[in-house]
Design a protein around this motif. Structure first.
Motif, short mmCIF file in Angstrom:
data_model
loop_
_atom_site.label_atom_id
_atom_site.label_comp_id
_atom_site.label_asym_id
_atom_site.label_seq_id
_atom_site.Cartn_x
_atom_site.Cartn_y
_atom_site.Cartn_z
N TYR A 6 12.68 -15.39 -28.61
CA TYR A 6 12.19 -16.75 -28.86
C TYR A 6 12.88 -17.74 -27.93
O TYR A 6 13.59 -18.64 -28.36
N ARG A 61 13.61 -20.84 -25.70
CA ARG A 61 13.13 -22.22 -25.69
C ARG A 61 13.57 -22.90 -24.40
O ARG A 61 14.76 -23.00 -24.13
N HIS A 62 12.59 -23.31 -23.62
CA HIS A 62 12.86 -24.02 -22.38
C HIS A 62 11.83 -25.13 -22.23
O HIS A 62 10.63 -24.90 -22.43
N SER A 63 12.29 -26.31 -21.90
CA SER A 63 11.33 -27.36 -21.60
C SER A 63 10.52 -26.94 -20.36
O SER A 63 10.91 -26.04 -19.61
N ASN A 117 2.12 -20.06 -32.84
CA ASN A 117 2.24 -20.86 -31.62
C ASN A 117 1.29 -20.41 -30.52
O ASN A 117 1.06 -21.16 -29.56
N ARG A 165 3.55 -25.43 -28.75
CA ARG A 165 4.71 -26.19 -29.19
C ARG A 165 5.56 -26.53 -27.97
O ARG A 165 5.75 -25.68 -27.10
N GLY A 197 8.51 -26.79 -25.49
CA GLY A 197 9.65 -25.91 -25.29
C GLY A 197 9.31 -24.44 -25.43
O GLY A 197 10.18 -23.59 -25.21
N LEU A 198 8.07 -24.12 -25.78
CA LEU A 198 7.68 -22.73 -26.00
C LEU A 198 6.43 -22.36 -25.18
O LEU A 198 5.64 -21.52 -25.60
N TYR A 226 6.59 -18.62 -24.14
CA TYR A 226 6.50 -17.82 -25.36
C TYR A 226 5.09 -17.86 -25.94
O TYR A 226 4.51 -16.81 -26.27
N LEU A 230 19.43 -20.92 -33.97
CA LEU A 230 18.88 -21.94 -33.06
C LEU A 230 19.77 -23.17 -33.06
O LEU A 230 20.32 -23.55 -34.10
N HIS A 269 16.70 -27.85 -32.16
CA HIS A 269 15.49 -27.06 -32.01
C HIS A 269 14.93 -26.61 -33.36
O HIS A 269 13.87 -25.98 -33.41
#
Length: 263
Positions: free
Chosen positions: A106, A108-110, A156, A161, A163-164, A167, A208, A212
């Motif tokens: 999972y 999360r990156h902008s 998702n 979403r 940041g995802l 993913y 997390l 987040h």
């Protein structure tokens, strides 16, 4: 007498004689799915990567439920390791009848932080590994003219979403993968479906960073059913799709999200 997981009589074991491989099975949805498949009578292979203590804990629960199984560690990003894992399962408990592709990550990156490496990694661990494991087991399913593949996607994939992006793209690809594979393998008695969990309460969410994490009340407000989803909610759907009652169900995406998205 009933099982604590499914509320089924112990005599109702529709998966007796079947071998199930669950990836990412040491914790969360994977662990709940493994227990539920065992309660339904399947022999289970608990796939994990360097989580031996937790995998052995799940195996102990499987045996308490009256089924048998093994734990098997493999880095699914390594094609050779996947082949060795499937060979180990086949050699120790038998050929795989039911595959649950649950492993993943999972990240999360902008969008600004999503570079080539982050993009490729997210697709590999949330999509390509499922291709690898599926490819390794389907030849045996074709020979036996029976099989079930259940892929675990995410809400998702449809909601998206921030940041995802990578993913969500991988999880959406998993739905397309399932639909196409269902058409490829249907003539051989193999059903391929996807489950699409929503906001499921798992231990991993506690790791997390605070910024987040969605507030539980915000997650619940999106749903028709006002509670957090639990891993057993997803596991129950997977057991249905793995069983004889779902022999005419393939190429489908089943949302387990409390009515977050209407499908």
């Amino acid at each position: 007498m009933t099982t604590p997981l499914l509320g089924l009589p112990l005599t109702a074991r529709p998966l007796q004689g079947r071998v199930a491989l669950v990836t990412g099975a040491a914790t969360g949805i994977g662990a709940a799915t493994t227990r539920a498949l065992a309660a339904a009578g399947a022999t289970v292979a608990i796939g994990h990567f360097t989580q031996i203590d937790k995998a052995c804990g799940v195996l102990a629960e499987v045996r308490r439920l009256g089924s048998d199984g093994i734990e098997v560690s493999a880095d699914l990003t390594d094609p050779d390791a996947v082949g060795l894992m499937v060979s180990q399962v086949t050699g120790e408990v038998g050929p795989v009848d039911i595959l649950v592709n649950n492993a993943g990550a999972y990240p999360r990156h902008s969008w600004e932080e999503t570079d080539e490496r982050a993009w490729a990694s997210a697709l590999d661990v949330n999509l390509t590994i499922h291709y690898r494991v599926s490819h390794a087991v389907t030849s045996g399913m074709v020979r036996r003219q029976w099989g079930r593949i259940i892929n675990v996607s995410s809400v998702n994939a449809r909601a998206g979403r921030p940041g995802l992006t990578a993913y969500s793209t991988a999880k959406a690809g998993l739905i397309g993968f399932s639909r196409s594979l269902a058409r490829e393998l249907g003539p051989h008695g193999i059903c391929v479906n996807t489950v699409v969990p929503g906001a499921i309460q798992v231990e991993a969410e506690n790791t997390l960073p605070t910024h987040h994490r969605a507030r539980p009340e915000d997650q619940i407000s999106r749903q028709c059913i006002p509670r957090r989803g639990q891993p057993d909610d997803v596991a129950a759907a997977i057991v249905y799709l793995a069983g004889p009652s779902a022999s005419f169900v393939t190429g489908q995406s089943l949302h387990i999200d409390g009515g977050w998205l209407m499908n």
